[in-house]
Every structure is written in structure tokens, then in C-alpha cells.
Design a protein around this motif. Structure first.
Motif, PDB file in Angstrom:
ATOM      1  N   ALA A  78      97.251  92.551  67.935  1.00 51.75           N
ATOM      2  CA  ALA A  78      97.316  91.321  68.524  1.00 51.75           C
ATOM      3  C   ALA A  78      98.979  92.259  69.260  1.00 51.75           C
ATOM      4  N   SER A  79      99.446  92.505  68.550  1.00 48.25           N
ATOM      5  CA  SER A  79     100.467  93.261  69.396  1.00 48.25           C
ATOM      6  C   SER A  79     100.593  93.834  70.704  1.00 48.25           C
ATOM      7  N   GLU A  80      99.765  94.289  71.018  1.00 55.48           N
ATOM      8  CA  GLU A  80      99.466  95.496  72.463  1.00 55.48           C
ATOM      9  C   GLU A  80      98.934  94.227  73.339  1.00 55.48           C
ATOM     10  N   HIS A  81      98.141  93.201  72.291  1.00 53.02           N
ATOM     11  CA  HIS A  81      97.954  91.891  73.394  1.00 53.02           C
ATOM     12  C   HIS A  81      99.182  90.950  73.922  1.00 53.02           C
ATOM     13  N   GLY A  82     100.496  90.971  73.194  1.00 52.07           N
ATOM     14  CA  GLY A  82     101.380  90.174  73.127  1.00 52.07           C
ATOM     15  C   GLY A  82     102.158  88.817  72.865  1.00 52.07           C
ATOM     16  N   ALA A  83     101.012  88.969  71.466  1.00 53.49           N
ATOM     17  CA  ALA A  83     101.290  88.387  70.187  1.00 53.49           C
ATOM     18  C   ALA A  83     103.163  88.836  70.158  1.00 53.49           C
ATOM     19  N   LEU A  84     103.789  87.419  69.917  1.00 50.65           N
ATOM     20  CA  LEU A  84     105.235  88.169  69.492  1.00 50.65           C
ATOM     21  C   LEU A  84     105.149  87.837  67.496  1.00 50.65           C
ATOM     22  N   SER A  85     104.120  87.453  67.197  1.00 55.11           N
ATOM     23  CA  SER A  85     104.381  87.474  65.567  1.00 55.11           C
ATOM     24  C   SER A  85     102.391  87.341  65.028  1.00 55.11           C
ATOM     25  N   ILE A  86     102.763  87.483  63.283  1.00 51.93           N
ATOM     26  CA  ILE A  86     101.545  87.497  62.638  1.00 51.93           C
ATOM     27  C   ILE A  86     102.016  86.398  61.586  1.00 51.93           C
ATOM     28  N   ALA A  87     100.839  85.955  60.900  1.00 54.30           N
ATOM     29  CA  ALA A  87     101.096  85.084  59.887  1.00 54.30           C
ATOM     30  C   ALA A  87      99.941  85.412  59.204  1.00 54.30           C
ATOM     31  N   HIS A  88      99.104  85.157  57.586  1.00 51.89           N
ATOM     32  CA  HIS A  88      98.764  85.389  57.034  1.00 51.89           C
ATOM     33  C   HIS A  88      98.269  84.363  56.255  1.00 51.89           C
ATOM     34  N   THR A  89      97.275  83.902  55.175  1.00 51.05           N
ATOM     35  CA  THR A  89      97.035  83.424  54.269  1.00 51.05           C
ATOM     36  C   THR A  89      96.191  84.470  53.770  1.00 51.05           C
ATOM     37  N   ILE A  90      95.328  84.032  51.967  1.00 50.44           N
ATOM     38  CA  ILE A  90      94.649  84.834  51.512  1.00 50.44           C
ATOM     39  C   ILE A  90      93.360  83.573  50.636  1.00 50.44           C
ATOM     40  N   VAL A  91      92.101  84.186  51.231  1.00 49.79           N
ATOM     41  CA  VAL A  91      91.580  82.999  51.057  1.00 49.79           C
ATOM     42  C   VAL A  91      91.125  82.283  49.779  1.00 49.79           C
ATOM     43  N   ARG A  92      91.503  81.491  49.637  1.00 47.39           N
ATOM     44  CA  ARG A  92      90.760  79.965  48.217  1.00 47.39           C
ATOM     45  C   ARG A  92      89.843  79.480  49.035  1.00 47.39           C
ATOM     46  N   LEU A  93      89.126  78.792  47.502  1.00 49.89           N
ATOM     47  CA  LEU A  93      88.178  78.360  47.776  1.00 49.89           C
ATOM     48  C   LEU A  93      88.094  76.738  46.537  1.00 49.89           C
ATOM     49  N   ASN A  94      88.963  75.550  47.470  1.00 46.75           N
ATOM     50  CA  ASN A  94      88.562  74.346  46.792  1.00 46.75           C
ATOM     51  C   ASN A  94      87.600  73.410  46.782  1.00 46.75           C
ATOM     52  N   GLY A  95      87.475  72.650  45.958  1.00 41.77           N
ATOM     53  CA  GLY A  95      86.929  71.354  45.912  1.00 41.77           C
ATOM     54  C   GLY A  95      85.110  72.176  46.156  1.00 41.77           C
ATOM     55  N   ALA A  96      84.114  71.482  47.484  1.00 42.19           N
ATOM     56  CA  ALA A  96      82.801  72.197  47.754  1.00 42.19           C
ATOM     57  C   ALA A  96      83.295  73.583  47.892  1.00 42.19           C
ATOM     58  N   ILE A  97      84.120  73.837  48.851  1.00 43.23           N
ATOM     59  CA  ILE A  97      84.166  74.999  49.608  1.00 43.23           C
ATOM     60  C   ILE A  97      83.668  75.542  48.415  1.00 43.23           C
ATOM     61  N   GLY A  98      83.460  76.492  47.320  1.00 47.57           N
ATOM     62  CA  GLY A  98      83.527  77.506  46.595  1.00 47.57           C
ATOM     63  C   GLY A  98      81.667  77.320  46.252  1.00 47.57           C
TER      64      GLY A  98
END
Length: 357
Positions: free
Chosen positions: A252-272
Motif C-alpha cells: 500500500a505504501s509503495e503504491h502511494g497510500a498515505l495511511s492504513i486502517a483495519h478492523t478485525i472480522v466480526r460475524l453479527n446476525g445472519a452473517i455468522g
């Protein structure tokens, strides 16, 4: 991966019952056997575009840990078919299943540009960044046909109003001229979602998204044209893409992105249920391991709705993931940052043109 019996081009492999309905239907084995003997197709697997007519298009986001105050969605449902997508649950409010219906029944809001313009012209409206794709991707395949996102960007430019975009589709480059014009006044920020560097992983996690190569190229083109890009490493799924955090950040950095963000997967409701069905079919050798590790990040459950905790998780595995992201930022994004969007121009352009007096 056992993909022989998979429904082609789809993430979910079933329609789960809608929690708001008493009745449900199922595809029975005897019906499937009948179709096979008669040479008939039991499921045509076609995408339907259905026009809907909302009264408003801009939504206030009440959640304290999402990172946006206002969002808008030109489409409900998403043909990208990402198996983990939190937006699947919202399809139940429209009377559909969070499973295959979410990917094959796409609700289209053709009036979105007009509704947006009405909102931006309100006397009491003060400029706040409005994020396109707070729920479903504004550059999903439907956009190629309907061009609603493009029309909305034209409205944002006309009224010099700040806008954020979240997408995982290279189709955004079609609107490069509009994005460049917005960037001249610091009115645009793009969030490109890249969850893996492996095409094999991408194909099963996100079957109808742009390839990883195209997404990285998109980050590069946007960055080279002065459009700030944040890369979303989201979600991080233990034992599926958690080992890729550092190489993803580096790319991401090498292609010019200025930052990164993340989340950890959660499987709420029907998604589980949808995710469990999917992983036992596509990754049976590690299904139990992945599910248990997800649970360990959320207090022993696949479902996690706790503000401040649900996005980052808890426990040893979550701590390792979060620490890796911190390390990735230090290593690859030192002295880089996304600029804050310009809130000062909109008042002068509220009637669609610069006020002279």
C-alpha cells in the motif's frame, strides 16, 4: 479449496431465513433431483436490479467507532459478494435474505443525486464529510450501468462539498477527472479496501471484486494525481489474511497510500451462519481453527456489538493483530498522513455557484 459445487461468482452459498419473517423457503433435495432428471436449471443465479424510491439519501451515523458522521448509499445489496460483509444484515430490512439475495437483488436509488442536492442546499446544513459506501460499495458492478456515483460526485463538486469514498473496485478511475477537480480544493479522500495479496484468497473471499493487481494500480494512479488514499486492511480474519498485514502495508505504501486502517472480522446476525456454511465448503481443513480464533477475539462469540471493542477485538490474537498494524504504520507510513477535508467552501457555493457579495 473445494469449489466444484460452489455457486459460481458468489460469496454466500445459501439464502438464510429473514429474521423478520415467520415463513421461509428452502431448496429441497427432491426438487434438485427433479431438476437434474428433467435437465432444468434449479437456480439461474442472475442479478436483478430493482429501483427503489427513498425520501432522503444522507444518513447520520450514530456509532462512535465507525469513523464517519454522515454516509450515503446509492445501492443496497452488493454484487461483489464479500462473504464477511457487515452490510448483509441490512438487506433483511428490505425484505430479502442476507445470503444470496444480498448479492443478487440489488436495490438502485436513481434519485440519489437529486436527493443529495436537496440536502446540500438546505439552509441549516453545515458541511461535514459525507462518505459514499458507508454500507455497500458505490462502485460495485451496478455503477457501470447506472452511473449514480458519478452523478453524485458532480453534485459534490458543484457545491464544493467534502466527500469520502470507500471502494474495492477499479471502476473509480472512470471518474478520475471529477476526483482531480475535487482534490484541487481538498474535498476528496478515497479509502481503497485491500484484504489480501493472494488472488486465490481474494476470489473466494470477494468473488466479484477487482483483482489485487488492479486495486494496487488504482491506489497508484489516484495518488499520482493528487488524490489522497487510505488503504483499508479490513477485515483481518485470523488464519486467512492475518499473516499478510506487513506485506499488505508495504505494498500500500509503495503504491502511494498515505495511511492504513483495519478492523478485525466480526460475524453479527445472519452473517455468522452464512460465513460458517461458506468456510466449511471452501476451507474445510481450517474451518474450525478460523472460527475458534474469531471467537477468541470477541469474548467467545462470533457476534460482537460492543462499541469501542467490536472493531479491534480483545484477547491474545486480537492483540497480536493490532500490534502488527501499529508496527506496519511505524515501518511503512512514518511521516505520512491523510489530510483533513476542506469544510470551508460549501457555504459560498450553497446555491450552486460562488457568491460574489
Amino acid at each position: 479449496m473445494n469449489l466444484k459445487s460452489a455457486i459460481k461468482g458468489r460469496g454466500a452459498q445459501l439464502n438464510v431465513p429473514n429474521r423478520f419473517f415467520e415463513l421461509s423457503h428452502e431448496m429441497r433435495d427432491d426438487f434438485l433431483e427433479f431438476c437434474h432428471k428433467e435437465g432444468e436449471i434449479s437456480d439461474k443465479n442472475k442479478t436483478l436490479y430493482l429501483e427503489v424510491f427513498p425520501k432522503t439519501i444522507v444518513n447520520k451515523v450514530e456509532s462512535p467507532d465507525v469513523g464517519m458522521t454522515y454516509s450515503m448509499n446509492s445501492y443496497q445489496g452488493c454484487e461483489h459478494g464479500c462473504i464477511y460483509c457487515y452490510a448483509r444484515n441490512s438487506h433483511e430490512y428490505w425484505g430479502y435474505s442476507a445470503g444470496l439475495d444480498f448479492e443478487r437483488r440489488i436495490l438502485v436509488k436513481k434519485d440519489a443525486p437529486k436527493l443529495l442536492e436537496v440536502q446540500l442546499k438546505k439552509k441549516n446544513w453545515k458541511a461535514h464529510p459525507i462518505v459514499m459506501s458507508g454500507n455497500t460499495d458505490c462502485y460495485q458492478p451496478a455503477e457501470k450501468k447506472f452511473e449514480i456515483t458519478k452523478q453524485c460526485l458532480e453534485v459534490f463538486l458543484k457545491y464544493r462539498h467534502p466527500v469520502g469514498i470507500i471502494t474495492k473496485n477499479a471502476l473509480i478511475l472512470r471518474d478520475l477527472d471529477l476526483l482531480k477537480a475535487l482534490a484541487e480544493d481538498n474535498l476528496i479522500g478515497v479509502n481503497m479496501s485491500i484484504t489480501s495479496l493472494s488472488e486465490d484468497t481474494r476470489r473466494v473471499l470477494e468473488p466479484r471484486t477487482a483483482s489485487i493487481k488492479k486495486r494496487l494500480e488504482t491506489v497508484k494512479v489516484l495518488s499520482e494525481n493528487g488524490i489522497p488514499v487510505n488503504v483499508m486492511l479490513a477485515p483481518i480474519i485470523p488464519s486467512i489474511n492475518s499473516h499478510e498485514i506487513l506485506p499488505l502495508a508495504k505494498a500500500a505504501s509503495e503504491h502511494g497510500a498515505l495511511s492504513i486502517a483495519h478492523t478485525i472480522v466480526r460475524l453479527n446476525g445472519a452473517i455468522g451462519e452464512i460465513f460458517k456454511d461458506w468456510i466449511y465448503k471452501t476451507m474445510p481443513d481450517r474451518a474450525e481453527k478460523v472460527l475458534h480464533q474469531i471467537e477468541s477475539c470477541h469474548g467467545g462469540s462470533l457476534n460482537d456489538s460492543r462499541y469501542r471493542t467490536r472493531m479491534r477485538g480483545e484477547g491474545k490474537i486480537a492483540e497480536q493483530i493490532n500490534n502488527l498494524v501499529k508496527l506496519a504504520r511505524l515501518k511503512h507510513f512514518k511521516n505520512k498522513t491523510m489530510p483533513k477535508l476542506n469544510l470551508n467552501l460549501h457555504e459560498e457555493f450553497k446555491d450552486g455557484q460562488l457568491k460574489l457579495f
